[in-house]
Motif scaffolding. Structure first.
Motif, PDB file in Angstrom:
ATOM      1  N   SER A  14       2.547  -0.976  14.372  1.00 23.57           N
ATOM      2  CA  SER A  14       3.521   0.107  13.683  1.00 23.57           C
ATOM      3  C   SER A  14       4.111   1.119  14.501  1.00 23.57           C
ATOM      4  CB  SER A  14       2.520   0.832  12.693  1.00 23.57           C
ATOM      5  OG  SER A  14       1.522   1.499  13.403  1.00 23.57           O
ATOM      6  N   TYR A  66       2.241   4.980   1.980  1.00 19.84           N
ATOM      7  CA  TYR A  66       2.821   5.343   3.210  1.00 19.84           C
ATOM      8  C   TYR A  66       1.644   5.732   4.317  1.00 19.84           C
ATOM      9  CZ  TYR A  66       5.267   7.768   6.809  1.00 19.84           C
ATOM     10  OH  TYR A  66       5.692   8.124   8.009  1.00 19.84           O
ATOM     11  N   THR A  67       0.663   6.105   3.757  1.00 13.68           N
ATOM     12  CA  THR A  67      -0.454   6.738   4.613  1.00 13.68           C
ATOM     13  C   THR A  67      -1.214   5.417   5.136  1.00 13.68           C
ATOM     14  OG1 THR A  67      -1.788   6.910   2.607  1.00 13.68           O
ATOM     15  CG2 THR A  67      -0.811   8.788   3.635  1.00 13.68           C
ATOM     16  N   ASP A  68      -1.146   4.323   4.407  1.00  8.93           N
ATOM     17  CA  ASP A  68      -1.695   2.982   5.087  1.00  8.93           C
ATOM     18  C   ASP A  68      -1.086   2.371   5.972  1.00  8.93           C
ATOM     19  OD1 ASP A  68      -3.583   3.088   2.936  1.00  8.93           O
ATOM     20  OD2 ASP A  68      -2.246   2.354   1.600  1.00  8.93           O
ATOM     21  N   LYS A 124      -2.999   2.578   9.736  1.00  9.64           N
ATOM     22  CA  LYS A 124      -4.347   3.090   9.500  1.00  9.64           C
ATOM     23  C   LYS A 124      -5.459   2.508  10.285  1.00  9.64           C
ATOM     24  CE  LYS A 124      -7.349   4.278   5.403  1.00  9.64           C
ATOM     25  NZ  LYS A 124      -8.760   3.988   6.026  1.00  9.64           N
ATOM     26  N   LYS A 125      -5.405   1.047  10.218  1.00 11.45           N
ATOM     27  CA  LYS A 125      -6.338   0.275  10.856  1.00 11.45           C
ATOM     28  C   LYS A 125      -6.434   0.929  12.175  1.00 11.45           C
ATOM     29  CE  LYS A 125      -7.887  -3.403   8.738  1.00 11.45           C
ATOM     30  NZ  LYS A 125      -9.245  -3.908   8.691  1.00 11.45           N
ATOM     31  N   ASP A 142      -7.965   4.474  12.336  1.00 11.08           N
ATOM     32  CA  ASP A 142      -9.622   4.214  12.114  1.00 11.08           C
ATOM     33  C   ASP A 142     -10.354   3.921  13.407  1.00 11.08           C
ATOM     34  OD1 ASP A 142      -9.300   5.243   9.399  1.00 11.08           O
ATOM     35  OD2 ASP A 142      -9.390   3.151   8.683  1.00 11.08           O
ATOM     36  N   LYS A 177       2.605  -6.829   2.557  1.00 13.20           N
ATOM     37  CA  LYS A 177       1.474  -6.578   3.755  1.00 13.20           C
ATOM     38  C   LYS A 177       1.919  -7.002   4.898  1.00 13.20           C
ATOM     39  CE  LYS A 177      -2.795  -5.807   1.360  1.00 13.20           C
ATOM     40  NZ  LYS A 177      -4.255  -6.146   1.266  1.00 13.20           N
ATOM     41  N   SER A 196       6.274  -1.305   9.694  1.00 16.00           N
ATOM     42  CA  SER A 196       4.775  -1.979  10.165  1.00 16.00           C
ATOM     43  C   SER A 196       4.789  -3.499  10.106  1.00 16.00           C
ATOM     44  CB  SER A 196       3.824  -1.618   9.005  1.00 16.00           C
ATOM     45  OG  SER A 196       2.389  -2.594   9.158  1.00 16.00           O
ATOM     46  N   GLY A 219       0.823  -1.081   0.045  1.00 20.36           N
ATOM     47  CA  GLY A 219      -0.085   0.020   0.042  1.00 20.36           C
ATOM     48  C   GLY A 219       0.935   1.218  -0.173  1.00 20.36           C
TER      49      GLY A 219
END
Length: 275
Positions: A171, A6-8, A11-12, A15, A137, A162, A4
């Motif tokens: 992360s 960098y912003t991913d 992210k989990k 959120d 991933k 990550s 993905g």
């Protein structure tokens, strides 16, 4: 599998801990046509002020045009072209009227082991940003750098790492020119109910201050989700979100300072309608 952008990274967790929490009133109505046109009218009331915007999106094959007008008389236009010549390559052109100096051209490229995002401002002394995530991933590293050509200075340089498996994501970010260290984790406890827990620890080296926040979420049924979070300063928040029709949500959230409950309670309401 692709790492993905960098912003991913992380992210989990973000959120889980921050998404959909609010302490004001929001309303959004979206109408979609079968020809790829969507019109959204939105309004937000915060304290004694009211803000609104009108958003139109047009999709045609690989081309997407977004036009957004807000109550401050700004007109934001974003043109996105997917897979321009190469699979995984996307171009994004952003223009703002009347602030023409804030225009930006952006390129995104997603590959099996790489995700790169590059952007440049459309003015005589542009800001240049380059970020990338490399790996998979399961394990990925990333960098995020911005350079101001007017002052010849790096205004931002961040790095991230990550580690992930299907149930657990951890992360580590180094932000603010190396001054802020952010460690986070996300754990999916039960798949069938969407039960998850997460935490984020942020430490400022220059101020020697730390912020720790815990959060959790749980699905009461396929259409109703509850979330809660709490930080080391005594701030507690919770929300209930119900999907009463496809892609239409009502969210009620609240926040309270547990050290001064009688003075600090805030309640927010968000209504999203789509048809």
């Amino acid at each position: 599998m692709a790492p993905g952008l960098y912003t991913d990274i992380g992210k989990k967790t973000r959120d889980l801990l921050y998404k959909d929490y609010n302490t004001h009133q929001k309303f959004s109505l979206t109408t979609c046509s079968p020809h790829g046109i969507a019109i959204t009218a939105a309004g937000t009331r915060k304290n004694e002020s009211t803000f609104g915007d009108l958003h139109t999106q047009i999709k045609n094959n690989k081309l997407t045009v977004d036009v957004k007008a807000n109550s401050e008389s700004d007109l934001l236009t974003t043109i996105t072209v997917d897979e321009i010549g190469t699979p995984g390559l996307k171009s994004i052109l952003t223009l703002v009227v009347p602030d023409q100096r804030s225009g930006k051209l952006e390129l995104q490229y997603l590959h099996e082991y790489t995700g790169v995002n590059a952007s440049i401002g459309l003015n005589s002394n542009p800001m240049v940003n380059l970020s990338g995530a490399f790996g998979s991933k399961a394990l990925s590293v990333g960098v995020d750098v911005s350079f101001d050509t007017e002052s010849s200075n790096f205004t931002k340089y961040n790095a991230a790492l990550s580690l992930a498996n299907p149930d657990l994501i951890a992360s580590l970010h180094l932000n603010n020119h190396g001054d802020t260290l952010v460690a986070s984790y996300y754990h999916l406890v039960k798949h069938h109910s969407g039960t998850a827990v997460g935490a984020e620890l942020s430490h400022s080296i220059s101020r020697n201050e730390s912020t720790l926040i815990f959060g959790s979420q749980h699905s009461l049924d396929p259409h109703t989700t509850v979330k809660a979070r709490f930080n080391n300063y005594g701030m507690a928040s919770a929300l209930v979100q119900h999907e009463w029709r496809p892609k239409s949500f009502i969210t009620v959230s609240g926040e309270v300072d547990t050290r001064a409950i009688e003075k600090s309670t805030k309640v927010g309401l968000s209504l999203v309608l789509k048809h």
